[in-house]
Design a protein around this motif. Structure first.
Motif, mmCIF file in Angstrom:
data_model
loop_
_atom_site.group_PDB
_atom_site.id
_atom_site.type_symbol
_atom_site.label_atom_id
_atom_site.label_comp_id
_atom_site.label_asym_id
_atom_site.label_seq_id
_atom_site.Cartn_x
_atom_site.Cartn_y
_atom_site.Cartn_z
ATOM 1 N N ALA A 1 0.830 -1.208 0.000
ATOM 2 C CA ALA A 1 0.000 0.000 0.000
ATOM 3 C C ALA A 1 0.862 1.254 0.000
ATOM 4 N N LEU A 2 1.920 1.252 0.815
ATOM 5 C CA LEU A 2 2.770 2.438 0.881
ATOM 6 C C LEU A 2 3.596 2.620 -0.387
ATOM 7 N N LEU A 3 3.990 1.526 -1.032
ATOM 8 C CA LEU A 3 4.679 1.643 -2.317
ATOM 9 C C LEU A 3 3.791 2.326 -3.354
ATOM 10 N N PRO B 1 -3.099 11.159 4.752
ATOM 11 C CA PRO B 1 -4.246 10.288 5.047
ATOM 12 C C PRO B 1 -3.924 8.813 4.892
ATOM 13 N N ALA B 2 -3.069 8.460 3.920
ATOM 14 C CA ALA B 2 -2.703 7.047 3.739
ATOM 15 C C ALA B 2 -1.968 6.511 4.964
ATOM 16 N N MET B 3 -0.996 7.258 5.465
ATOM 17 C CA MET B 3 -0.263 6.833 6.667
ATOM 18 C C MET B 3 -1.167 6.800 7.882
ATOM 19 N N TYR B 4 -2.050 7.794 7.976
ATOM 20 C CA TYR B 4 -2.958 7.878 9.125
ATOM 21 C C TYR B 4 -3.836 6.634 9.232
ATOM 22 N N TYR B 5 -4.484 6.269 8.137
ATOM 23 C CA TYR B 5 -5.374 5.113 8.163
ATOM 24 C C TYR B 5 -4.592 3.804 8.289
ATOM 25 N N THR B 6 -3.403 3.744 7.710
ATOM 26 C CA THR B 6 -2.590 2.530 7.811
ATOM 27 C C THR B 6 -2.160 2.285 9.248
ATOM 28 N N ALA C 1 -1.465 8.404 15.546
ATOM 29 C CA ALA C 1 -1.402 8.081 14.118
ATOM 30 C C ALA C 1 -1.271 9.334 13.260
ATOM 31 N N MET C 2 -2.005 10.386 13.594
ATOM 32 C CA MET C 2 -1.967 11.594 12.766
ATOM 33 C C MET C 2 -0.630 12.308 12.892
ATOM 34 N N HIS C 3 -0.098 12.384 14.114
ATOM 35 C CA HIS C 3 1.202 13.017 14.290
ATOM 36 C C HIS C 3 2.285 12.254 13.524
ATOM 37 N N ALA C 4 2.223 10.923 13.577
ATOM 38 C CA ALA C 4 3.206 10.114 12.851
ATOM 39 C C ALA C 4 3.026 10.251 11.349
ATOM 40 N N LEU D 1 11.367 7.384 14.917
ATOM 41 C CA LEU D 1 12.141 8.444 15.546
ATOM 42 C C LEU D 1 11.171 9.560 15.887
ATOM 43 N N GLY D 2 10.799 9.652 17.150
ATOM 44 C CA GLY D 2 9.768 10.598 17.512
ATOM 45 C C GLY D 2 8.490 10.279 16.750
ATOM 46 N N PHE D 3 7.966 11.279 16.059
ATOM 47 C CA PHE D 3 6.752 11.080 15.267
ATOM 48 C C PHE D 3 7.062 10.806 13.792
ATOM 49 N N VAL D 4 8.251 10.305 13.488
ATOM 50 C CA VAL D 4 8.604 9.925 12.117
ATOM 51 C C VAL D 4 8.797 8.412 12.056
ATOM 52 N N SER D 5 7.980 7.738 11.252
ATOM 53 C CA SER D 5 8.082 6.293 11.072
ATOM 54 C C SER D 5 9.181 5.989 10.064
ATOM 55 N N LEU D 6 10.226 5.281 10.508
ATOM 56 C CA LEU D 6 11.325 4.964 9.598
ATOM 57 C C LEU D 6 10.900 4.027 8.467
ATOM 58 N N PRO D 7 10.120 2.952 8.746
ATOM 59 C CA PRO D 7 9.659 2.118 7.621
ATOM 60 C C PRO D 7 8.798 2.905 6.638
ATOM 61 N N GLY D 8 7.907 3.730 7.170
ATOM 62 C CA GLY D 8 7.067 4.553 6.297
ATOM 63 C C GLY D 8 7.894 5.498 5.451
ATOM 64 N N PHE D 9 8.899 6.128 6.061
ATOM 65 C CA PHE D 9 9.763 7.060 5.327
ATOM 66 C C PHE D 9 10.500 6.351 4.193
ATOM 67 N N VAL D 10 11.120 5.202 4.509
ATOM 68 C CA VAL D 10 11.926 4.492 3.503
ATOM 69 C C VAL D 10 11.055 4.033 2.332
ATOM 70 N N ILE D 11 9.901 3.451 2.644
ATOM 71 C CA ILE D 11 9.040 2.898 1.585
ATOM 72 C C ILE D 11 8.454 4.009 0.731
ATOM 73 N N LEU D 12 7.897 5.029 1.381
ATOM 74 C CA LEU D 12 7.278 6.123 0.629
ATOM 75 C C LEU D 12 8.312 6.886 -0.199
ATOM 76 N N ALA D 13 9.469 7.165 0.402
ATOM 77 C CA ALA D 13 10.494 7.926 -0.309
ATOM 78 C C ALA D 13 11.037 7.136 -1.496
ATOM 79 N N ALA D 14 11.277 5.837 -1.295
ATOM 80 C CA ALA D 14 11.823 5.015 -2.376
ATOM 81 C C ALA D 14 10.875 4.986 -3.564
ATOM 82 N N ALA D 15 9.573 4.866 -3.293
ATOM 83 C CA ALA D 15 8.602 4.827 -4.388
ATOM 84 C C ALA D 15 8.449 6.191 -5.046
ATOM 85 N N ALA D 16 8.389 7.232 -4.226
ATOM 86 C CA ALA D 16 8.109 8.568 -4.752
ATOM 87 C C ALA D 16 9.267 9.151 -5.552
#
Length: 271
Positions: free
Chosen positions: A11-13, A36-41, A51-54, A215-230
């Motif tokens: 989904a994140l890809l 919204p995608a990260m929030y609902y996931t 969830a919203m802060h992350a 890291l705080g309100f930053v999800s490392l898996p979310g960052f890596v997956i979203l950034a790699a795809a985007a």
């Protein structure tokens, strides 16, 4: 659990690829898609408390990457106004830092509600906005520059977006050609994302109940997956921005954004 995380990754890809396309095409950083995608996931995975802060913090971190990629693609076409970036960036950075600090003091539902309201307003701007609206022939100087740039930084940090929507609108109503406005506004994402993401890391550092590998309100898996795809798709969006009349695409995107805003507003009010 493996199936759940597999679906999460896929989904994140997909979201990252779409966000990259949107970032390059409209110069908006992709945050209106990623948040919204990260929030609902994160809610579906069992981490609803923050969830919203992350979602916002992770989106801001990704926006740094997508904006850099988008600016590079636009700069190759000599479309970026670096003078505007130099003049506006310091005030945008200050606003982004203030917005991230403010977000740390706002409860989750409040942050969801802010995003929903602003997303609805942005959808109306996307649908009804016209490129021939004018307030002047050049961007305002001080003190208006500091106030407007700071305001863009605050709102963008609260929403987890790159400021491109606000930046494109601002520049076009003050006489900048749309392609140059889109290209330059992509650079606002770096000025917003870097300091604001750092602020979300700091404000969420000691908070309990966050998702793993954060890291705080930053999800490392979310960052890596979203950034790699985007990052691989943003140049395609930038190329399309110079070839297509994006009016119909903007209207279709506006309708989708309005639906997302309505659903998030429902979530903020009724949970």
């Amino acid at each position: 659990m493996i199936e759940t995380y597999g679906a999460f990754i896929l989904a994140l890809l997909a979201v990252g690829a779409f966000a990259g396309l949107i970032a390059g095409l409209f110069g908006i950083g992709g945050g209106v898609v990623m948040v919204p995608a990260m929030y609902y996931t994160l809610k579906l995975l069992g981490y609803p408390d923050h969830a919203m802060h992350a979602a916002v913090g992770t989106s801001l971190a990704v926006i740094v990457v997508t904006s850099l990629r988008s600016v590079a693609a636009h700069a190759g076409r000599d479309a970026v106004d670096f003078k505007v970036l130099r003049q506006w960036t310091p005030w945008i950075v200050l606003g982004a830092l203030a917005g991230s600090a403010l977000a740390g003091a706002i409860p989750t539902r409040g942050l969801v509600f802010i995003f929903a309201i602003m997303a609805l307003i942005l959808s109306l701007q996307f649908f009804f906005g016209r490129g021939d609206w004018r307030l002047g022939d050049d961007l305002p100087g001080q003190p208006w520059r500091a106030g407007l740039a700071g305001f863009i930084g605050v709102l963008s940090a609260l929403m987890g977006i790159g400021g491109g929507v606000f930046g494109v609108t601002l520049m076009t109503v003050f006489g900048k050609p749309i392609h140059k406005a889109v290209a330059t506004a992509a650079g606002f994402g770096v000025a917003i994302g870097a300091p604001a993401a750092l602020g979300f890391i700091v404000t969420g550092w000691a908070v309990e109940g966050r998702a793993p590998l954060s890291l705080g309100f930053v999800s490392l898996p979310g960052f890596v997956i979203l950034a790699a795809a985007a990052v691989f798709v943003a140049p395609l969006g930038a190329a399309l921005a110079h070839r297509l009349n994006a009016a119909r695409l903007r209207q279709a995107f506006a309708i989708g954004l309005a639906l997302v805003a309505a659903n998030m507003m429902r979530s903020a009010i009724w949970g």
